[in-house]
Design a protein around this motif. Structure first.
Motif, mmCIF file in Angstrom:
data_model
loop_
_atom_site.group_PDB
_atom_site.id
_atom_site.type_symbol
_atom_site.label_atom_id
_atom_site.label_comp_id
_atom_site.label_asym_id
_atom_site.label_seq_id
_atom_site.Cartn_x
_atom_site.Cartn_y
_atom_site.Cartn_z
ATOM 1 N N PRO A 15 30.364 34.371 45.615
ATOM 2 C CA PRO A 15 31.877 34.680 45.124
ATOM 3 C C PRO A 15 32.437 35.495 46.134
ATOM 4 O O PRO A 15 31.875 36.301 47.069
ATOM 5 N N SER A 17 35.986 37.736 47.129
ATOM 6 C CA SER A 17 36.859 38.820 46.683
ATOM 7 C C SER A 17 38.342 38.302 47.038
ATOM 8 O O SER A 17 38.492 37.342 48.063
ATOM 9 N N PHE A 18 39.424 38.726 46.325
ATOM 10 C CA PHE A 18 40.550 38.467 46.506
ATOM 11 C C PHE A 18 41.064 38.945 47.806
ATOM 12 O O PHE A 18 41.675 37.873 48.561
ATOM 13 N N GLN A 283 50.126 46.060 33.020
ATOM 14 C CA GLN A 283 49.038 45.190 32.885
ATOM 15 C C GLN A 283 47.604 45.285 32.276
ATOM 16 O O GLN A 283 47.252 46.658 31.843
ATOM 17 N N ASP A 284 47.208 44.323 31.559
ATOM 18 C CA ASP A 284 45.856 44.520 30.507
ATOM 19 C C ASP A 284 44.864 45.186 31.209
ATOM 20 O O ASP A 284 44.283 46.199 30.428
ATOM 21 N N PHE A 285 44.501 44.584 32.596
ATOM 22 C CA PHE A 285 43.489 45.390 33.144
ATOM 23 C C PHE A 285 43.428 46.860 33.304
ATOM 24 O O PHE A 285 42.539 47.573 33.147
ATOM 25 N N ALA A 288 42.989 48.396 29.846
ATOM 26 C CA ALA A 288 41.662 48.378 29.650
ATOM 27 C C ALA A 288 40.974 49.363 30.262
ATOM 28 O O ALA A 288 39.872 50.087 29.636
ATOM 29 N N HIS A 303 41.569 51.162 40.440
ATOM 30 C CA HIS A 303 41.960 49.877 39.747
ATOM 31 C C HIS A 303 43.378 49.340 40.125
ATOM 32 O O HIS A 303 43.597 48.162 40.078
ATOM 33 N N ASN A 307 45.033 46.241 43.822
ATOM 34 C CA ASN A 307 45.926 45.232 43.351
ATOM 35 C C ASN A 307 47.278 45.203 43.681
ATOM 36 O O ASN A 307 48.226 44.211 43.662
ATOM 37 N N GLU B 137 44.769 39.392 26.065
ATOM 38 C CA GLU B 137 44.784 38.457 26.915
ATOM 39 C C GLU B 137 43.388 38.692 27.758
ATOM 40 O O GLU B 137 43.476 39.295 28.729
ATOM 41 N N THR B 140 43.765 38.371 31.796
ATOM 42 C CA THR B 140 44.359 39.625 32.703
ATOM 43 C C THR B 140 43.776 40.756 32.181
ATOM 44 O O THR B 140 44.086 41.649 32.921
ATOM 45 N N SER B 141 42.477 40.743 31.186
ATOM 46 C CA SER B 141 41.933 42.180 30.831
ATOM 47 C C SER B 141 41.029 42.436 31.944
ATOM 48 O O SER B 141 40.419 43.838 31.783
ATOM 49 N N LEU B 142 40.492 41.759 32.751
ATOM 50 C CA LEU B 142 39.445 42.216 33.808
ATOM 51 C C LEU B 142 40.120 42.389 35.132
ATOM 52 O O LEU B 142 41.064 41.343 35.567
ATOM 53 N N ASN B 143 39.854 43.366 35.944
ATOM 54 C CA ASN B 143 40.468 43.776 37.190
ATOM 55 C C ASN B 143 39.942 42.449 38.170
ATOM 56 O O ASN B 143 39.138 42.498 38.433
ATOM 57 N N PRO B 144 40.933 41.713 38.671
ATOM 58 C CA PRO B 144 40.715 40.693 39.662
ATOM 59 C C PRO B 144 39.922 40.932 40.800
ATOM 60 O O PRO B 144 39.390 40.093 41.451
ATOM 61 N N VAL B 145 40.051 42.418 41.627
ATOM 62 C CA VAL B 145 39.333 42.459 42.428
ATOM 63 C C VAL B 145 38.006 42.944 42.680
ATOM 64 O O VAL B 145 37.303 43.187 43.679
ATOM 65 N N TYR B 146 37.325 43.189 41.368
ATOM 66 C CA TYR B 146 36.126 43.710 41.342
ATOM 67 C C TYR B 146 35.249 42.685 40.679
ATOM 68 O O TYR B 146 35.765 42.022 39.802
ATOM 69 N N TYR B 190 33.352 37.080 40.295
ATOM 70 C CA TYR B 190 34.308 37.697 39.989
ATOM 71 C C TYR B 190 35.090 37.059 38.603
ATOM 72 O O TYR B 190 34.867 35.843 38.494
ATOM 73 N N MET B 203 34.617 41.413 27.996
ATOM 74 C CA MET B 203 35.614 42.509 27.646
ATOM 75 C C MET B 203 34.744 42.926 26.459
ATOM 76 O O MET B 203 34.445 44.087 26.293
#
Lengths: 397, 381
Positions: A15, A17-18, A283-285, A288, A303, A307, B137, B140-146, B190, B203
């Motif tokens: 994997p 990362s971004f 944003q949802d995350f 969350a 968090h 981003n 959603e 989009t509910s999970l942080n894309p960078v972790y 990821y 989630m």
């Protein structure tokens, strides 16, 4: 129980990362490669300058035996830079240690090395460059290994007849300055200032800008209102005039210059970060993360920041270029450093003193400034395209 | 407005006090058109182990009610005008084995606490720990960078006094509980490497890792396709049965409510218009709005005639009709001045079945004797 199975190929794939993806994408673009290559060259000279261009022989044999005047004359700053480059290289190889821990180690070692070298490294105060040449001609020394460019940036060849304003020759590759110093050596030693001004002032600016912008974007409301007024106040300060005033009152100090550039340059980053955080907050995350009960510090900086920081990085690469230009401008105006070489200062000397225009004093530093600024812009553009592929598509249409 | 309806479909011995009681909640938002009431006097209660389904059109205040519970409504544009949200966790949790610093008075005992009065710091102890939330959603509910693991671990380490190694074990168990195979290796993945259904499972695993007593599920299956939807709902049912937690299920899918909820609250224009057990509401919908919703549902196999729709649009919350907010769209409305001038209170039409409509049978008595809290309590005692 229902279970979901993913093809094994997806699981086995390492994997990424971004940020790693963006950096890899960026490095695949030719613009970024050219830019990074030039910046790498400048960085190389910034670190290894004293080993590349110095009047002190690397190694020589005199009546007292073998010795290395070059190493003896290394300044604490030179030692710190060399040591930290070595440490960084070693830590980069140690892939099995967690990244955050390696960063921590780097800074810890950096502090220790800095203190040690500042305390223990005492290079001789009086430097007589001519002694080496005299010793070699009078055969007091048997032999000497010189650096690639065998002149120090402040070596004025006092014992020689006339070395002022020599056009490029095989001896002095880029000619000499009005004080009779070798231009090539000065160019190499100026790399350090060019890099330091760019990175430190932009670093300070990003730190302040991201912090204030992040708070503004996250809290909005009256925090945003206050922050925006602060941004307006700071963006109305004319940087060059402020710098000139400070130079007039406090003398010529490189660090002061960087700090002022940083303190006035953060507004752009703050506005960028604010816009990003305003968007991210919905944003949802992020919701969350808050709903998980994470503390504000974690929500904001763990968090949201990773981003939202990429557009800031893009503008930072342009900011570094801008800072280099500002330093050059100041030096060109004759308000820069006196004893240390800088590209802008050389440009300034190109038109002064002898009353004649010395083309080599204009071309080489001018090209160096141009190429460095151009390189940062190339990198910034590649970074932007890597982050947002749609932007690139739109630009091509 | 009226009394908070208390309703319980659980057997009497399970019924003690409601886990969560929303009382007369009113939330408004500052917008370009001035201050707008999004939630206007909502009363709800959820008992331990119960699933409350909240249905209604977009913008009727379902999500805002849920977000208010965790104080997640952004308060510069948002305002809590009135009401309280009583949280009654019983005697356990909140304090036991968590980060509670003793700063929260009343948490220890069985006294209900008003979530709206808690400070941000006290709220952080509740969020994720006592009350968890999952969002609409999953993409989009999970942080894309972790990686998934880092995100679950952060939540576990925050709320539970465990070492990192134990936290990893808890995370793996949580992933296995939500039916993810090969959980250990999945921690290093990821979010973008997973499908929507997988992410929603993650989630849920994240939300349930700290064993919350109440799960707020804000349209948890809306963004998923139908088969995944069914899997996720089945998973929620299973986990609820295992842990005895309560769920507030927000949705606009009546089918989802019918299958999952014990109690239904139908919302319209920021208020609850019908409230009752899922059987009562589905077998005998009282409010014209609820009836309209059922009429507009297609029935598989019967394509004889066009579906009946509810005429008109949801009213703009800045410019609500006078009286009953539903009267301009109501089929039962016959130019009755009562409907246009008086907002009908939520009243108990049949035991355990509330509606707010002047036209419902028995409304005459309702007008005269609105049941208050005591009568309701007596009914269920």
């Amino acid at each position: 129980m229902t279970t979901l199975n993913t093809p094994q190929s997806i699981i086995n794939k390492q994997p990424r990362s971004f940020l790693a993806g963006v950096l890899l994408d960026m490095c695949g673009r030719w613009g970024a490669r050219v830019g990074l290559a030039w910046i790498g060259l400048v960085a190389f000279f910034a670190v290894f300058g004293p080993l590349v261009a110095s009047s002190h022989p690397i190694l020589w044999k005199t009546e007292d035996g073998l010795s290395s005047p070059m190493l003896e004359h290394l300044m604490p700053a030179d030692v710190i830079l060399l040591a930290m480059t070595f440490v960084a290289a070693v830590l980069l190889v140690c892939k099995w240690i967690h990244f955050g821990k390696r960063v921590l180690w780097f800074f810890a070692i950096g502090i220790v090395v800095s203190i040690l070298s500042l305390v223990f490294i005492k290079p001789p105060q009086a430097i007589v460059y001519s002694q080496y040449r005299e010793a070699l001609t009078t055969e007091k020394a048997d032999w000497a290994v010189m650096t690639i460019v065998p002149y120090s940036p402040t070596d004025r060849f006092r014992e020689m007849e006339e070395t002022r304003f020599l056009s490029p020759t095989s001896k002095h590759w880029m000619g000499t300055t009005g004080d009779g110093e070798d231009l090539c050596s000065r160019m190499i030693h100026a790399c350090r200032i060019a890099l330091a001004v760019g990175f430190l002032s932009t670093g300070i600016a990003i730190f302040i800008g991201v912090f204030i912008g992040g708070l503004m974007g996250y809290f909005s409301g009256w925090v945003d209102l206050l922050g925006m007024r602060l941004v307006e106040v700071f963006s109305s300060i004319p940087t060059i005039f402020l710098l000139i005033t400070f130079v007039a009152f406090y003398g010529r100090n490189l660090y002061l210059m960087m700090i002022i550039l940083g303190l006035t340059g953060w507004v752009g980053y703050a506005v960028f970060t604010r816009a990003e955080f305003l968007k991210l907050r919905e944003q949802d995350f992020v919701q969350a993360a808050i709903a998980c009960g994470l503390p504000l510090r974690s929500v904001l900086f763990k968090h949201m920041l990773p981003n939202g920081v990429t557009p800031v990085l893009v503008s930072a690469s342009f900011g570094v270029a801008g800072a280099i230009l500002t330093e050059s401008t100041l030096s060109f105006l004759g308000l820069g450093l006196v004893d240390e070489p800088s590209w802008g200062q050389m440009l300034n000397q190109a038109r002064g003193q002898g009353g004649v225009f010395t083309w080599w004093m204009a071309i080489y530093p001018g090209m160096a400034i141009f190429l460095t600024v151009f390189a940062y812009n190339l990198v910034g553009e590649a970074l932007r395209d890597a982050i947002d592929p749609q932007l690139k598509k739109a630009a091509q249409l | 407005m009226t009394q908070p309806p208390e309703f319980n479909s659980q057997p009497p011995e399970a019924k003690t006090q409601p886990l969560l009681r929303v009382e007369n909640l009113a939330v408004s938002f500052d917008g370009p058109a001035g201050r707008v009431r999004a939630v206007n006097g909502v009363n709800l209660s959820i008992y331990p182990g119960q699933t409350l389904g909240v249905v209604g059109e977009s913008g009727c205040g379902k999500s805002v009610s849920a977000l208010s519970t965790l104080q997640l409504v952004p308060t510069p544009p948002g305002h809590f005008d009135s009401g309280s949200i009583w949280w009654n966790p019983g005697s356990e949790k909140t304090v036991s084995g968590t980060v509670s610093t003793g700063e929260t008075p009343g948490e220890t005992g069985s006294d209900p606490i008003d979530l709206l009065t808690l400070t941000e710091k006290q709220m952080q102890n509740i969020r994720g720990n006592d009350i968890a939330m999952i969002f609409q959603e999953p993409m989009t509910s999970l942080n894309p960078v972790y990686t998934v693991g880092e995100q679950i671990l952060e939540a576990i380490l925050l709320h539970q006094n465990v070492s990192r190694k134990q936290a990893v074990d808890i995370a793996i168990q949580a992933l296995m509980d939500v039916g993810i195979a090969d959980a250990a290796s999945r921690l290093k993945v990821y979010p973008h490497q997973m499908s929507g259904g997988m992410r929603q499972r993650i989630m849920i695993a994240m939300a349930l890792a700290c064993q919350p007593k109440l799960l707020l599920a804000d349209e948890p299956t809306t963004a998923l396709d139908v088969t995944i939807q069914a899997q996720i709902l089945e998973l929620l049912r299973k986990l609820q049965a295992q842990r005895g937690m309560s769920i507030m299920l927000i949705t606009h899918d009546l089918g989802v409510v019918a299958e999952n909820a014990d109690v239904v609250a139908v919302m319209y224009a920021g208020r609850v218009v019908e409230y009752g057990s899922v059987h009562d509401v589905f077998d005998n919908p009282l409010h014209p709005y609820t009836r309209g919703l059922f009429d507009s549902m297609p029935i598989l196999g019967s394509s004889k005639h066009r579906l009946r729709t509810i005429e008109g649009n949801v009213p703009n919350p800045a410019d609500l009709p006078t009286g009953c907010p539903f009267h301009p769209r109501c089929r039962s409305f016959e130019g009755d001045t009562h409907c246009t001038t008086n907002d009908p209170p939520l009243h108990e039409i049949a035991p355990g079945h509330w509606a707010s409509c002047w036209h419902v049978d028995g409304h005459e008595q309702a007008k005269a004797t609105r049941p208050d809290v005591t009568t309701v309590t007596q009914m269920h005692a």
